[in-house]
Design an enzyme around this catalytic site. Sequence first.
Site, PDB file in Angstrom:
ATOM      1  N   ASP A  34      63.440  46.760-110.901  1.00 26.57           N
ATOM      2  CA  ASP A  34      63.641  48.173-111.250  1.00 26.57           C
ATOM      3  C   ASP A  34      63.280  49.115-110.106  1.00 26.57           C
ATOM      4  O   ASP A  34      63.362  50.331-110.260  1.00 26.57           O
ATOM      5  CB  ASP A  34      62.836  48.532-112.503  1.00 26.57           C
ATOM      6  CG  ASP A  34      61.335  48.417-112.308  1.00 26.57           C
ATOM      7  OD1 ASP A  34      60.904  48.011-111.197  1.00 26.57           O
ATOM      8  OD2 ASP A  34      60.582  48.735-113.250  1.00 26.57           O
ATOM      9  N   GLY A  35      62.880  48.543-108.953  1.00 21.54           N
ATOM     10  CA  GLY A  35      62.586  49.364-107.793  1.00 21.54           C
ATOM     11  C   GLY A  35      61.118  49.639-107.556  1.00 21.54           C
ATOM     12  O   GLY A  35      60.750  50.177-106.504  1.00 21.54           O
ATOM     13  N   GLU A  36      60.239  49.320-108.505  1.00 16.11           N
ATOM     14  CA  GLU A  36      58.814  49.548-108.307  1.00 16.11           C
ATOM     15  C   GLU A  36      58.236  48.576-107.285  1.00 16.11           C
ATOM     16  O   GLU A  36      58.753  47.469-107.095  1.00 16.11           O
ATOM     17  CB  GLU A  36      58.059  49.427-109.638  1.00 16.11           C
ATOM     18  CG  GLU A  36      58.369  50.543-110.609  1.00 16.11           C
ATOM     19  CD  GLU A  36      57.483  50.515-111.844  1.00 16.11           C
ATOM     20  OE1 GLU A  36      56.636  49.605-111.967  1.00 16.11           O
ATOM     21  OE2 GLU A  36      57.646  51.405-112.704  1.00 16.11           O
ATOM     22  N   GLN A  94      57.663  70.640 -93.994  1.00 17.06           N
ATOM     23  CA  GLN A  94      57.683  71.850 -94.838  1.00 17.06           C
ATOM     24  C   GLN A  94      56.245  72.292 -95.058  1.00 17.06           C
ATOM     25  O   GLN A  94      55.539  71.796 -95.935  1.00 17.06           O
ATOM     26  CB  GLN A  94      58.376  71.562 -96.177  1.00 17.06           C
ATOM     27  CG  GLN A  94      58.408  72.758 -97.113  1.00 17.06           C
ATOM     28  CD  GLN A  94      59.765  73.423 -97.208  1.00 17.06           C
ATOM     29  OE1 GLN A  94      60.777  72.835 -96.902  1.00 17.06           O
ATOM     30  NE2 GLN A  94      59.791  74.667 -97.652  1.00 17.06           N
ATOM     31  N   HIS A 127      54.911  67.192 -86.803  1.00 17.96           N
ATOM     32  CA  HIS A 127      55.824  68.257 -86.384  1.00 17.96           C
ATOM     33  C   HIS A 127      55.079  69.532 -85.981  1.00 17.96           C
ATOM     34  O   HIS A 127      55.431  70.169 -84.994  1.00 17.96           O
ATOM     35  CB  HIS A 127      56.821  68.549 -87.496  1.00 17.96           C
ATOM     36  CG  HIS A 127      57.996  69.366 -87.067  1.00 17.96           C
ATOM     37  ND1 HIS A 127      58.885  68.955 -86.095  1.00 17.96           N
ATOM     38  CD2 HIS A 127      58.415  70.602 -87.455  1.00 17.96           C
ATOM     39  CE1 HIS A 127      59.804  69.878 -85.911  1.00 17.96           C
ATOM     40  NE2 HIS A 127      59.542  70.892 -86.716  1.00 17.96           N
ATOM     41  N   LYS A 189      66.553  77.442 -80.220  1.00 15.70           N
ATOM     42  CA  LYS A 189      67.306  76.829 -81.319  1.00 15.70           C
ATOM     43  C   LYS A 189      67.069  77.617 -82.605  1.00 15.70           C
ATOM     44  O   LYS A 189      65.955  78.053 -82.885  1.00 15.70           O
ATOM     45  CB  LYS A 189      66.854  75.381 -81.521  1.00 15.70           C
ATOM     46  CG  LYS A 189      67.605  74.643 -82.618  1.00 15.70           C
ATOM     47  CD  LYS A 189      67.108  73.206 -82.764  1.00 15.70           C
ATOM     48  CE  LYS A 189      65.839  73.124 -83.563  1.00 15.70           C
ATOM     49  NZ  LYS A 189      65.411  71.737 -83.832  1.00 15.70           N
ATOM     50  N   ARG A 191      67.990  77.362 -86.829  1.00 19.51           N
ATOM     51  CA  ARG A 191      68.519  76.533 -87.915  1.00 19.51           C
ATOM     52  C   ARG A 191      68.788  77.400 -89.140  1.00 19.51           C
ATOM     53  O   ARG A 191      67.936  78.188 -89.557  1.00 19.51           O
ATOM     54  CB  ARG A 191      67.534  75.421 -88.276  1.00 19.51           C
ATOM     55  CG  ARG A 191      68.079  74.414 -89.305  1.00 19.51           C
ATOM     56  CD  ARG A 191      67.027  73.388 -89.680  1.00 19.51           C
ATOM     57  NE  ARG A 191      66.590  72.609 -88.537  1.00 19.51           N
ATOM     58  CZ  ARG A 191      67.199  71.513 -88.106  1.00 19.51           C
ATOM     59  NH1 ARG A 191      68.282  71.079 -88.729  1.00 19.51           N
ATOM     60  NH2 ARG A 191      66.740  70.851 -87.063  1.00 19.51           N
ATOM     61  N   ASP A 216      61.471  65.138 -77.681  1.00 16.00           N
ATOM     62  CA  ASP A 216      61.300  65.762 -78.990  1.00 16.00           C
ATOM     63  C   ASP A 216      60.403  64.876 -79.844  1.00 16.00           C
ATOM     64  O   ASP A 216      60.171  63.715 -79.510  1.00 16.00           O
ATOM     65  CB  ASP A 216      62.657  65.970 -79.664  1.00 16.00           C
ATOM     66  CG  ASP A 216      62.668  67.184 -80.595  1.00 16.00           C
ATOM     67  OD1 ASP A 216      61.581  67.736 -80.869  1.00 16.00           O
ATOM     68  OD2 ASP A 216      63.754  67.571 -81.049  1.00 16.00           O
TER      69      ASP A 216
END
Length: 292
Positions: A34-36, A94, A127, A189, A191, A216
């Site tokens: 199931d992906g766990e 973020q 970042h 730059k 965005r 970068d």
Amino acid sequence: MIVVPGPASKELGGKIAKELNAKVIGVFFKQFPDGESYVRFEGELENENVVIVQSTCPPQDSNLIRLFLLAGTAKDLGAEKVVVVVPYLAYARQDKRFLPGEAVSVNVMARVLKAIDIDGLVTVNVHEEKVLKKFDFPAKNVSAMGVLAKYFKEKGFDGAFALAPDDGALELAKEAAEVLGGGYDWLYKKRDLHTGEVETKAKKLDVAGRDVIIFDDIISTGGTIVNAAKILKEQGARRIFAACAHPLLIGNAVERILSSGVEEIVGTDSVPSMVSKVSVAPVIAKSLAEDF
């Protein structure tokens, strides 16, 4: 000290342990239908100082859950101290709310890791280094720019020009230039917050007839590198290379970059990839030895 290489960083974890002359304890890992995720330590951790090495590169969500399971379980098993080495720290970009209602993802990451009761974190070229102040425990950022620049210097590119594709990467190019000795500069730059499209503005650079390396922190889709390479070619750069700490290289990023005139892409093993030609094990091990 015990080093535990997580499922996403088996080779890097082993290299860090070798640098530190530390004992390695493996992890048995599997994924249920199931992906766990299932993880199990293959050794004793009680009363030990434990370093868990687990990058959170794609698939980010799965690798994050494995990091949380490993770190939380280490404390459950009686580890004295648990430090997590997360070479690529997902969701760190973020750090503020640009549009109403957005999640500030790095804040959530900091709260979750605090709840797991870890004692420290080491990451590579996060970042924005200022985001580590949001973590309520010792959090250290180390840089891969020196070892990346050394790679090019040893290949005969001493004196190459270091270019940051935007002002956010200016310190990275400056750090590389200290090794290469060929000067540095940056491009502007912008965005689009809604579409994600990147616009790079040209400026006069001292690159005519010179070898240039674009430095970068992350190469994702490659758009930023492609834009920078176009400007460099127009201004007469001789040979163009791209270097980064975290080679995510989503989709056809490699093909896009190489077709833009970039001769070689060089990344580190913070994210295992076809271009991971430089190891960050030495800089991570040095930080662990000094700070933890």
